[in-house]
Scaffold this active site. Sequence first.
Site, mmCIF file in Angstrom:
data_model
loop_
_atom_site.group_PDB
_atom_site.id
_atom_site.type_symbol
_atom_site.label_atom_id
_atom_site.label_comp_id
_atom_site.label_asym_id
_atom_site.label_seq_id
_atom_site.Cartn_x
_atom_site.Cartn_y
_atom_site.Cartn_z
ATOM 1 N N CYS A 162 -1.120 -41.751 7.867
ATOM 2 C CA CYS A 162 -0.311 -40.609 8.300
ATOM 3 C C CYS A 162 1.111 -40.819 7.821
ATOM 4 O O CYS A 162 1.581 -41.953 7.729
ATOM 5 C CB CYS A 162 -0.313 -40.490 9.819
ATOM 6 S SG CYS A 162 -1.796 -39.719 10.443
ATOM 7 N N GLU A 199 -4.411 -40.775 2.637
ATOM 8 C CA GLU A 199 -5.613 -40.306 3.318
ATOM 9 C C GLU A 199 -5.595 -38.785 3.376
ATOM 10 O O GLU A 199 -4.562 -38.172 3.594
ATOM 11 C CB GLU A 199 -5.646 -40.896 4.732
ATOM 12 C CG GLU A 199 -6.885 -40.563 5.535
ATOM 13 C CD GLU A 199 -6.857 -41.209 6.910
ATOM 14 O OE1 GLU A 199 -7.054 -40.489 7.910
ATOM 15 O OE2 GLU A 199 -6.609 -42.428 6.983
#
Length: 466
Positions: free
Chosen positions: A322, A356
């Site tokens: 994140c 990601e």
Amino acid sequence: MEEVEIIEGCRLPVLRKNQENEDEWPLAEVLSVRDLPRTPLYYVHYIDFNKRLDEWVTPDRLDMKKLQFPKKEARTPPKNGLPGSGPGSPERDVSASAPSRGKTLPAPFLLVCGKQKLITFFVSWKNGSTRRLIPPQPGRKRKTCGGTDEDSQDSSDGIPSAPRMTGSLVSDRSHDDIVTRMKNIDCIELGRHRLKPWYFSPYPQELTGLPILYLCEYCLQYLKSLKCLQRHLTKCNLRHPPGNEIYRKGTISFFEIDGRKNKTYSQNLCLLAKCFLDHKTLYYDTDPFLFYVMTEYDSKGFHIVGYFSKEKESTEDYNVACILTLPPYQRRGYGKLLIEFSYELSKVEGKTGTPEKPLSDLGLLSYRSYWTQTILEILMNLKPENGERPQITINEISEITSVKKEDVISTLQYLNLINYYKGQYILTLSEDIVEGHERAMQKRHLRIDSKGLHFTPKDWSKRGKW
């Protein structure tokens, strides 16, 4: 005339101000109704708009003439009597990953010059990979990053759209319920800044009705009143994030925080981040993750600017799980600095990395911009050898930048630099591309200096359970 009652699920046009401060009437869905003594309030989501624009509106902003009632649908009973799996749930989507959408490269491709002023060099695929590079059709329009194509990661990125089963924060749309679709915090005070959250975050229920939620800007502990915050600050000894300071240049520092050793801080950081990240689901097990917090220093201490997290062991070469720049620091170059730092760590580790997926709309914008500038910087600095055109391979670009090969290829495709010329794939850098890149680099004042980095990578595979 009988008054029509508006219920949850109704759709109708709602008055809102756009970026030019002009009135518009986009279609919106009513997510919740709050009956107050004087007038009811309606929490609406504007269809095809980002959820951070959701808001409470008064009846005078509703166009009742075009009211649409919700259609009745058969609903499956929720598991364990709960309405889906909300943030903090250990459940994950176990659907199989989508097949790889990568394409194969049939032969080395040559970058040559036409009659215009173009930069030319030779690029080839170093090994015998079966991945093919298909150039986009000339004149084909790309959707902007605010569109649904980009939010779901377009297929040219070669990324499965299905959620993966590892990672700190994983997209899970199937478990959305009405509670998690609504903002539950009105305002957050963090140091000298007051932040308006964009999305739901699972702070304790008793704090969600407060006009302001107070956070200690050093340990990120949440408190219900200014008095509680002041009392907390007399006891809190931190003036910087816990963990090791691994980078400093000027007033910018980065701290590495182990999610196992500093569990409370890591969980508080995730709660704050969830206020501004909609496409992720929060999990409280922070043990498998490292958090890299960027701060700005002044006489009072180190103030959080943003952060990114990464898995201690990633089987899919993810160097970021994140990433977030807090709203007061956005559009000032800090997001690109966070991205650059993540790749600087990958260089020290001797790996290539990729973020990601899925990325948020703003995250995708930042990464596309960073990849573009990084790749063009290398291509434009190539020099001819022995009077011939400069040569470089895709693998070499990836090794120099630590950007994964798939991201290098998708960036070249996105920029529409790849064309088919005399039986070969070519890249052409026009004057417009070159001038645009030079203008962008002149505005980019914040850069990572590798001399300021003091980082030793750890082999987490030999450390048992982290």
